[in-house]
Design a protein around this motif. Structure first.
Motif, PDB file in Angstrom:
ATOM      1  N   ASN A  53      -6.363   4.611   9.281  1.00 54.53           N
ATOM      2  CA  ASN A  53      -6.492   5.740   8.360  1.00 54.53           C
ATOM      3  C   ASN A  53      -7.970   6.088   8.232  1.00 54.53           C
ATOM      4  N   PRO A  54      -8.429   7.163   8.871  1.00 46.14           N
ATOM      5  CA  PRO A  54      -9.862   7.473   8.853  1.00 46.14           C
ATOM      6  C   PRO A  54     -10.437   7.677   7.457  1.00 46.14           C
ATOM      7  N   ALA A  55      -9.616   8.057   6.491  1.00 41.18           N
ATOM      8  CA  ALA A  55     -10.112   8.263   5.125  1.00 41.18           C
ATOM      9  C   ALA A  55     -10.581   6.959   4.490  1.00 41.18           C
ATOM     10  N   ALA A  56     -10.043   5.823   4.938  1.00 46.25           N
ATOM     11  CA  ALA A  56     -10.380   4.532   4.344  1.00 46.25           C
ATOM     12  C   ALA A  56     -11.759   4.024   4.761  1.00 46.25           C
ATOM     13  N   LEU A  57     -12.495   4.832   5.523  1.00 49.46           N
ATOM     14  CA  LEU A  57     -13.868   4.480   5.918  1.00 49.46           C
ATOM     15  C   LEU A  57     -14.906   5.130   5.016  1.00 49.46           C
ATOM     16  N   LEU A 123     -10.672  10.569  -4.678  1.00 51.79           N
ATOM     17  CA  LEU A 123     -10.057  10.935  -3.405  1.00 51.79           C
ATOM     18  C   LEU A 123     -11.064  10.962  -2.251  1.00 51.79           C
ATOM     19  N   ALA A 124     -10.622  10.449  -1.090  1.00 49.43           N
ATOM     20  CA  ALA A 124     -11.416  10.497   0.145  1.00 49.43           C
ATOM     21  C   ALA A 124     -10.578  11.123   1.249  1.00 49.43           C
ATOM     22  N   LEU A 125     -11.258  11.814   2.174  1.00 47.60           N
ATOM     23  CA  LEU A 125     -10.605  12.500   3.283  1.00 47.60           C
ATOM     24  C   LEU A 125     -11.207  12.014   4.594  1.00 47.60           C
ATOM     25  N   GLY A 126     -10.370  11.876   5.623  1.00 55.35           N
ATOM     26  CA  GLY A 126     -10.856  11.527   6.944  1.00 55.35           C
ATOM     27  C   GLY A 126     -10.145  12.330   8.017  1.00 55.35           C
ATOM     28  N   VAL A 127     -10.897  12.757   9.042  1.00 58.52           N
ATOM     29  CA  VAL A 127     -10.310  13.460  10.184  1.00 58.52           C
ATOM     30  C   VAL A 127     -10.785  12.774  11.460  1.00 58.52           C
ATOM     31  N   GLN A 128      -9.979  12.908  12.506  1.00 61.22           N
ATOM     32  CA  GLN A 128     -10.303  12.205  13.749  1.00 61.22           C
ATOM     33  C   GLN A 128      -9.751  12.968  14.947  1.00 61.22           C
ATOM     34  N   LEU A 129     -10.513  12.990  16.033  1.00 64.85           N
ATOM     35  CA  LEU A 129     -10.079  13.591  17.286  1.00 64.85           C
ATOM     36  C   LEU A 129      -9.992  12.490  18.333  1.00 64.85           C
ATOM     37  N   ASN A 130      -8.827  12.357  18.972  1.00 66.38           N
ATOM     38  CA  ASN A 130      -8.597  11.293  19.946  1.00 66.38           C
ATOM     39  C   ASN A 130      -8.335  11.855  21.334  1.00 66.38           C
ATOM     40  N   HIS A 131      -8.863  11.171  22.335  1.00 66.78           N
ATOM     41  CA  HIS A 131      -8.557  11.484  23.742  1.00 66.78           C
ATOM     42  C   HIS A 131      -7.635  10.399  24.279  1.00 66.78           C
ATOM     43  N   LEU A 146      -5.623  15.635  24.110  1.00 70.63           N
ATOM     44  CA  LEU A 146      -6.327  15.394  22.854  1.00 70.63           C
ATOM     45  C   LEU A 146      -5.327  15.479  21.706  1.00 70.63           C
ATOM     46  N   THR A 147      -5.495  14.614  20.716  1.00 72.53           N
ATOM     47  CA  THR A 147      -4.658  14.678  19.518  1.00 72.53           C
ATOM     48  C   THR A 147      -5.544  14.650  18.275  1.00 72.53           C
ATOM     49  N   GLY A 148      -5.020  15.203  17.200  1.00 72.04           N
ATOM     50  CA  GLY A 148      -5.732  15.220  15.930  1.00 72.04           C
ATOM     51  C   GLY A 148      -5.081  14.276  14.931  1.00 72.04           C
ATOM     52  N   GLU A 149      -5.893  13.752  14.034  1.00 73.65           N
ATOM     53  CA  GLU A 149      -5.415  12.808  13.023  1.00 73.65           C
ATOM     54  C   GLU A 149      -6.098  13.126  11.695  1.00 73.65           C
ATOM     55  N   ILE A 150      -5.367  12.990  10.603  1.00 76.45           N
ATOM     56  CA  ILE A 150      -5.937  13.235   9.283  1.00 76.45           C
ATOM     57  C   ILE A 150      -5.437  12.163   8.319  1.00 76.45           C
ATOM     58  N   GLY A 151      -6.299  11.781   7.373  1.00 72.35           N
ATOM     59  CA  GLY A 151      -5.906  10.767   6.405  1.00 72.35           C
ATOM     60  C   GLY A 151      -6.476  11.049   5.026  1.00 72.35           C
ATOM     61  N   LEU A 152      -5.813  10.513   4.012  1.00 68.95           N
ATOM     62  CA  LEU A 152      -6.274  10.592   2.625  1.00 68.95           C
ATOM     63  C   LEU A 152      -6.197   9.202   2.014  1.00 68.95           C
ATOM     64  N   LEU A 153      -7.128   8.911   1.123  1.00 71.33           N
ATOM     65  CA  LEU A 153      -7.082   7.668   0.365  1.00 71.33           C
ATOM     66  C   LEU A 153      -7.394   7.982  -1.091  1.00 71.33           C
ATOM     67  N   ALA A 154      -6.444   7.650  -1.957  1.00 73.23           N
ATOM     68  CA  ALA A 154      -6.606   7.904  -3.388  1.00 73.23           C
ATOM     69  C   ALA A 154      -6.754   6.581  -4.128  1.00 73.23           C
ATOM     70  N   VAL A 156      -6.223   5.148  -7.537  1.00 73.72           N
ATOM     71  CA  VAL A 156      -5.595   5.410  -8.827  1.00 73.72           C
ATOM     72  C   VAL A 156      -6.378   4.723  -9.939  1.00 73.72           C
ATOM     73  N   ASN A 157      -6.775   3.481  -9.682  1.00 77.11           N
ATOM     74  CA  ASN A 157      -7.656   2.739 -10.582  1.00 77.11           C
ATOM     75  C   ASN A 157      -8.380   1.673  -9.765  1.00 77.11           C
ATOM     76  N   GLU A 158      -9.059   0.752 -10.424  1.00 74.91           N
ATOM     77  CA  GLU A 158      -9.840  -0.246  -9.709  1.00 74.91           C
ATOM     78  C   GLU A 158      -8.979  -1.160  -8.833  1.00 74.91           C
ATOM     79  N   ASN A 159      -7.730  -1.286  -9.163  1.00 70.27           N
ATOM     80  CA  ASN A 159      -6.864  -2.223  -8.453  1.00 70.27           C
ATOM     81  C   ASN A 159      -5.846  -1.581  -7.515  1.00 70.27           C
ATOM     82  N   LEU A 160      -5.545  -0.304  -7.702  1.00 64.73           N
ATOM     83  CA  LEU A 160      -4.478   0.351  -6.946  1.00 64.73           C
ATOM     84  C   LEU A 160      -5.018   1.482  -6.073  1.00 64.73           C
ATOM     85  N   LYS A 161      -4.654   1.441  -4.783  1.00 62.26           N
ATOM     86  CA  LYS A 161      -5.028   2.484  -3.831  1.00 62.26           C
ATOM     87  C   LYS A 161      -3.787   2.982  -3.112  1.00 62.26           C
ATOM     88  N   ILE A 162      -3.772   4.260  -2.795  1.00 67.61           N
ATOM     89  CA  ILE A 162      -2.672   4.867  -2.047  1.00 67.61           C
ATOM     90  C   ILE A 162      -3.264   5.573  -0.827  1.00 67.61           C
TER      91      ILE A 162
END
Length: 276
Positions: A53-57, A123-131, A146-154, A156-162
């Motif tokens: 998940n590119p957003a998790a970076l 909230l964090a956003l990530g995008v990625q281009l793959n060959h 080529l393919t595209g990839e998108i990710g989100l990481l939310a 919610v609080n200090e202990n919970l991530k989605i």
């Protein structure tokens, strides 16, 4: 054994492998931490998020590198190697990665470039281009796209991530035969830190061509810098486990294995370096 029979056996075996195990063409998880947690990794923030998940970076602050290896079912023909590099910038995080799978008669490659950005404290956003490159000996030739990839990481609080990730949004074709396409994969999962020493993970994964897959993992830190991990996944049922050790907070070694009830063991390991 004549060449026609060898090719038929090769195609049969590869079809069985992809249908029963990965159910994915063009996508494979990497990093022994993720694999030891049944690849319930869409909400995990580490350098291997390039493959999950590119957003998790987006919140990584230090330059990091990693190498990974997996041997599916202890067969030399089913080896995977992965690389990743994460480069924090003044604004956002740049990521580079690659992965290969197979052997001389059948091999797939994926390499890519990603960018992650923290949109807010929540909230964090990530995008990625793959060959992608798929090669099946000289008789069948190769395909690349080529393919595209998108990710989100939310958070919610200090202990919970989605986390949410969509791989191959455009549904690119692998071949014209029966509209054969590269995998489109949708993943949504959570990471809940029950305490400073215990992390619980749960994830749903949907390949658009196959049934919904559920994955879960648990990571426990009994002592400083040492981790014990376990995971379980459905469709197909697979168990996984592993351990990890962090030296001086910069060097991380993770090892483990997954177990399929029919096809057996799949050992894996990875080594990660993060600069001060």
């Amino acid at each position: 054994m004549n060449s026609v029979l060898k090719k038929s056996l090769l195609l049969t075996f590869l079809s069985l492998f992809f249908c029963v195990t990965t159910k994915a063409q063009g996508y494979q998880s990497m990093g022994a931490r993720s694999m030891s947690l049944a690849n319930a990794s869409v909400a995990i923030e580490d350098v291997w998020a390039f493959h999950h998940n590119p957003a998790a970076l987006a919140e990584i602050k230090k330059l990091g590198f990693g190498v990974s290896y997996e041997n599916r079912f202890l067969l030399k023909e089913l080896q995977s190697q992965g690389l990743t590099a994460v480069i924090p910038l003044k604004s956002g995080v740049l990521s580079i990665g690659a992965q290969s799978f197979g052997y001389t008669e059948f091999r797939t490659y994926r390499s890519g470039l990603g960018y992650s950005l923290k949109l807010s404290d929540f909230l964090a956003l990530g995008v990625q281009l793959n060959h992608h490159l798929v090669r099946i000996n000289s008789f069948y030739g190769s395909n690349q796209t080529l393919t595209g990839e998108i990710g989100l990481l939310a958070k919610v609080n200090e202990n919970l991530k989605i986390g949410v990730s969509v791989f191959n949004i455009s549904r690119n074709k692998l071949s014209e035969f029966k509209e054969d396409r590269y995998t489109t994969l949708l993943r949504i999962g959570t990471g809940y830190k029950l305490s400073k020493k215990l992390l619980l993970l749960c994830e749903a994964e949907k390949n658009v061509d196959f049934p919904l897959r559920f994955k879960s993992g648990i990571e426990y830190q009994p002592i400083a810098d040492f981790y014990i991990r376990g995971g379980f996944a459905t469709e197909p049922i697979e168990y996984s486990f592993g351990v990890g050790y962090c030296y001086k907070k910069n060097y991380k070694l993770d090892i483990g294995s997954a177990y399929h009830q029919i096809l057996g063991w799949s050992p894996h390991f990875s080594f990660t370096v993060q600069m001060n």
